[in-house]
Write a protein that holds these residues in place. Structure first.
Motif, PDB file in Angstrom:
ATOM      1  N   MET A  80      64.881  90.947 -44.607  1.00  0.00           N
ATOM      2  CA  MET A  80      64.523  89.624 -45.107  1.00  0.00           C
ATOM      3  C   MET A  80      64.870  88.547 -44.095  1.00  0.00           C
ATOM      4  O   MET A  80      64.128  87.577 -43.917  1.00  0.00           O
ATOM      5  N   MET A  81      65.990  88.708 -43.416  1.00  0.00           N
ATOM      6  CA  MET A  81      66.374  87.750 -42.377  1.00  0.00           C
ATOM      7  C   MET A  81      65.343  87.721 -41.249  1.00  0.00           C
ATOM      8  O   MET A  81      65.037  86.661 -40.691  1.00  0.00           O
ATOM      9  N   ARG A  82      64.798  88.879 -40.906  1.00  0.00           N
ATOM     10  CA  ARG A  82      63.789  88.948 -39.837  1.00  0.00           C
ATOM     11  C   ARG A  82      62.441  88.414 -40.282  1.00  0.00           C
ATOM     12  O   ARG A  82      61.577  88.124 -39.467  1.00  0.00           O
ATOM     13  N   GLY A  83      62.247  88.329 -41.605  1.00  0.00           N
ATOM     14  CA  GLY A  83      60.948  87.910 -42.113  1.00  0.00           C
ATOM     15  C   GLY A  83      59.977  89.050 -42.298  1.00  0.00           C
ATOM     16  O   GLY A  83      58.761  88.847 -42.306  1.00  0.00           O
ATOM     17  N   ASP A  84      60.503  90.284 -42.472  1.00  0.00           N
ATOM     18  CA  ASP A  84      59.630  91.436 -42.702  1.00  0.00           C
ATOM     19  C   ASP A  84      58.883  91.269 -44.025  1.00  0.00           C
ATOM     20  O   ASP A  84      59.393  90.682 -44.983  1.00  0.00           O
ATOM     21  N   GLY A  85      57.704  91.820 -44.096  1.00  0.00           N
ATOM     22  CA  GLY A  85      56.941  91.792 -45.334  1.00  0.00           C
ATOM     23  C   GLY A  85      56.218  90.483 -45.552  1.00  0.00           C
ATOM     24  O   GLY A  85      56.069  89.647 -44.657  1.00  0.00           O
ATOM     25  N   ALA A  86      55.776  90.287 -46.783  1.00  0.00           N
ATOM     26  CA  ALA A  86      54.991  89.109 -47.138  1.00  0.00           C
ATOM     27  C   ALA A  86      55.836  87.844 -47.094  1.00  0.00           C
ATOM     28  O   ALA A  86      57.047  87.891 -47.317  1.00  0.00           O
ATOM     29  N   ASP A  87      55.202  86.726 -46.804  1.00  0.00           N
ATOM     30  CA  ASP A  87      55.845  85.428 -46.978  1.00  0.00           C
ATOM     31  C   ASP A  87      55.930  85.187 -48.483  1.00  0.00           C
ATOM     32  O   ASP A  87      54.928  84.938 -49.156  1.00  0.00           O
ATOM     33  N   GLN A  88      57.145  85.273 -49.040  1.00  0.00           N
ATOM     34  CA  GLN A  88      57.291  85.267 -50.496  1.00  0.00           C
ATOM     35  C   GLN A  88      56.997  83.896 -51.096  1.00  0.00           C
ATOM     36  O   GLN A  88      56.430  83.792 -52.186  1.00  0.00           O
ATOM     37  N   LYS A  89      57.362  82.857 -50.405  1.00  0.00           N
ATOM     38  CA  LYS A  89      57.070  81.502 -50.892  1.00  0.00           C
ATOM     39  C   LYS A  89      55.563  81.306 -51.024  1.00  0.00           C
ATOM     40  O   LYS A  89      55.068  80.838 -52.057  1.00  0.00           O
ATOM     41  N   ARG A  90      54.841  81.671 -49.988  1.00  0.00           N
ATOM     42  CA  ARG A  90      53.385  81.508 -50.021  1.00  0.00           C
ATOM     43  C   ARG A  90      52.753  82.395 -51.090  1.00  0.00           C
ATOM     44  O   ARG A  90      51.826  81.973 -51.790  1.00  0.00           O
ATOM     45  N   THR A  91      53.253  83.624 -51.208  1.00  0.00           N
ATOM     46  CA  THR A  91      52.703  84.547 -52.202  1.00  0.00           C
ATOM     47  C   THR A  91      52.812  83.975 -53.604  1.00  0.00           C
ATOM     48  O   THR A  91      51.856  84.029 -54.395  1.00  0.00           O
ATOM     49  N   ILE A  92      53.967  83.399 -53.939  1.00  0.00           N
ATOM     50  CA  ILE A  92      54.163  82.840 -55.270  1.00  0.00           C
ATOM     51  C   ILE A  92      53.373  81.540 -55.447  1.00  0.00           C
ATOM     52  O   ILE A  92      52.755  81.305 -56.483  1.00  0.00           O
ATOM     53  N   GLU A  93      53.379  80.707 -54.429  1.00  0.00           N
ATOM     54  CA  GLU A  93      52.670  79.429 -54.543  1.00  0.00           C
ATOM     55  C   GLU A  93      51.160  79.623 -54.627  1.00  0.00           C
ATOM     56  O   GLU A  93      50.467  78.798 -55.231  1.00  0.00           O
ATOM     57  N   GLU A  94      50.636  80.688 -54.062  1.00  0.00           N
ATOM     58  CA  GLU A  94      49.195  80.924 -54.072  1.00  0.00           C
ATOM     59  C   GLU A  94      48.774  81.952 -55.107  1.00  0.00           C
ATOM     60  O   GLU A  94      47.600  82.334 -55.168  1.00  0.00           O
TER      61      GLU A  94
END
Length: 286
Positions: free
Chosen positions: A194-208
């Motif tokens: 999570m620190m590296r930013g692996d995976g989906a951008d969670q903020k964007r996923t929820i906001e969109e």
């Protein structure tokens, strides 16, 4: 109705599943780090399990599930999403609501970014963070006990501190045993990813998101920043506001189950009836 229990083989290891069965709309429940599916007994043993098909799983490295043979792949958010995807496919679930707590919430957001099967998502104790360390700083509270979330080896004192952080006075010996049993490599690998930013951008996923998103937290939430959660630019926020349950902490579904279960019941009912908007397709110009 008592749930049935089984092990399901996934690409990353065997996963332990509790399934209330029946013909009701499916509700998947995902627990937090160093916990187990039994944390949801106030829901599994409630009338909710008579109305809905509740499926609760032990994430790999937790509870009765196996420890991963290849933890570097299995204990990432993507790896957890893949193994849970294998579980719901094996159970024949084609559309479901998800209630996810803490680490389980981050796994569920990763699933939402990948799987159209999710018809609605309720999150507790999970700030949907932007990718990278700055996103984590904005979404999580800063205090020393949060370092436990990434510590691989727990001492007896660490186990009790983590138990208190999660449950206050509403845990118990079964939850202490679950914390002690958990594979500490999950904490080290998942948090560093999570620190590296692996995976989906969670903020964007929820906001969109185009499906209902419910945010339900305790008034005394010790991990996620409630102000951050309330300030996101939701498109499909259920009830048009973030719910805060008075007198509850990180696990309001255990602290105030009567209040929480009423919200969860209404949310799943709304998700079952929800019709996702069809994108408008403009006619091509000649």
């Amino acid at each position: 109705m008592s749930p049935s229990y089984r092990m399901i083989a996934t690409r990353h290891g065997a996963v332990s599943v509790a399934d209330s069965g029946g013909d009701g709309f499916a509700l998947l429940m995902l627990h937090g780090s160093a916990n187990c599916k039994e944390v949801f007994l106030p829901q599994l043993e409630s009338p909710l399990a008579e109305r809905y098909r509740i499926i609760a799983v032990d994430l790999l490295g937790h509870g009765h599930s196996a420890n991963a043979e290849y933890p570097g792949k299995a204990y990432t958010l993507a790896g957890f999403a893949e193994s849970i995807g294998d579980v719901v496919a094996a159970l024949g679930v084609r559309r479901m609501a998800v209630f996810a707590w803490s680490l389980g919430g981050h796994v569920a957001i990763e699933m939402l970014a990948r799987m159209p099967i999710i018809a609605g998502l309720m999150l507790t104790g999970t700030p949907p963070i932007a990718s990278g360390p700055l996103g984590m700083l904005r979404g999580f509270q800063a205090h020393w006990d949060l370092l436990l979330a990434s510590k691989e080896h727990f001492t007896e004192r660490d186990i009790m501190r983590f138990h208190e952080l999660c449950f206050g006075d509403n845990g118990g010996s079964d939850m202490i045993e679950a914390i002690a049993r958990s594979d500490g490599r999950v904490r080290a690998i998942a948090v560093s990813g999570m620190m590296r930013g692996d995976g989906a951008d969670q903020k964007r996923t929820i906001e969109e998101a185009t499906v209902p998103i419910a945010m339900v937290n305790g008034e005394h939430e010790p991990i996620a920043r409630l102000g951050y959660i309330a300030g996101l630019d939701y498109q499909t926020l259920w009830d048009d506001h973030c719910h805060v349950i008075a007198g509850a902490g990180h696990a309001p579904f255990r602290d105030r189950p009567e209040v929480f279960n009423a919200l969860l019941n209404r949310f799943v009912s709304d998700v079952e009836a929800y019709k996702q908007p069809v994108p408008m397709v403009l006619p091509r110009s000649a």
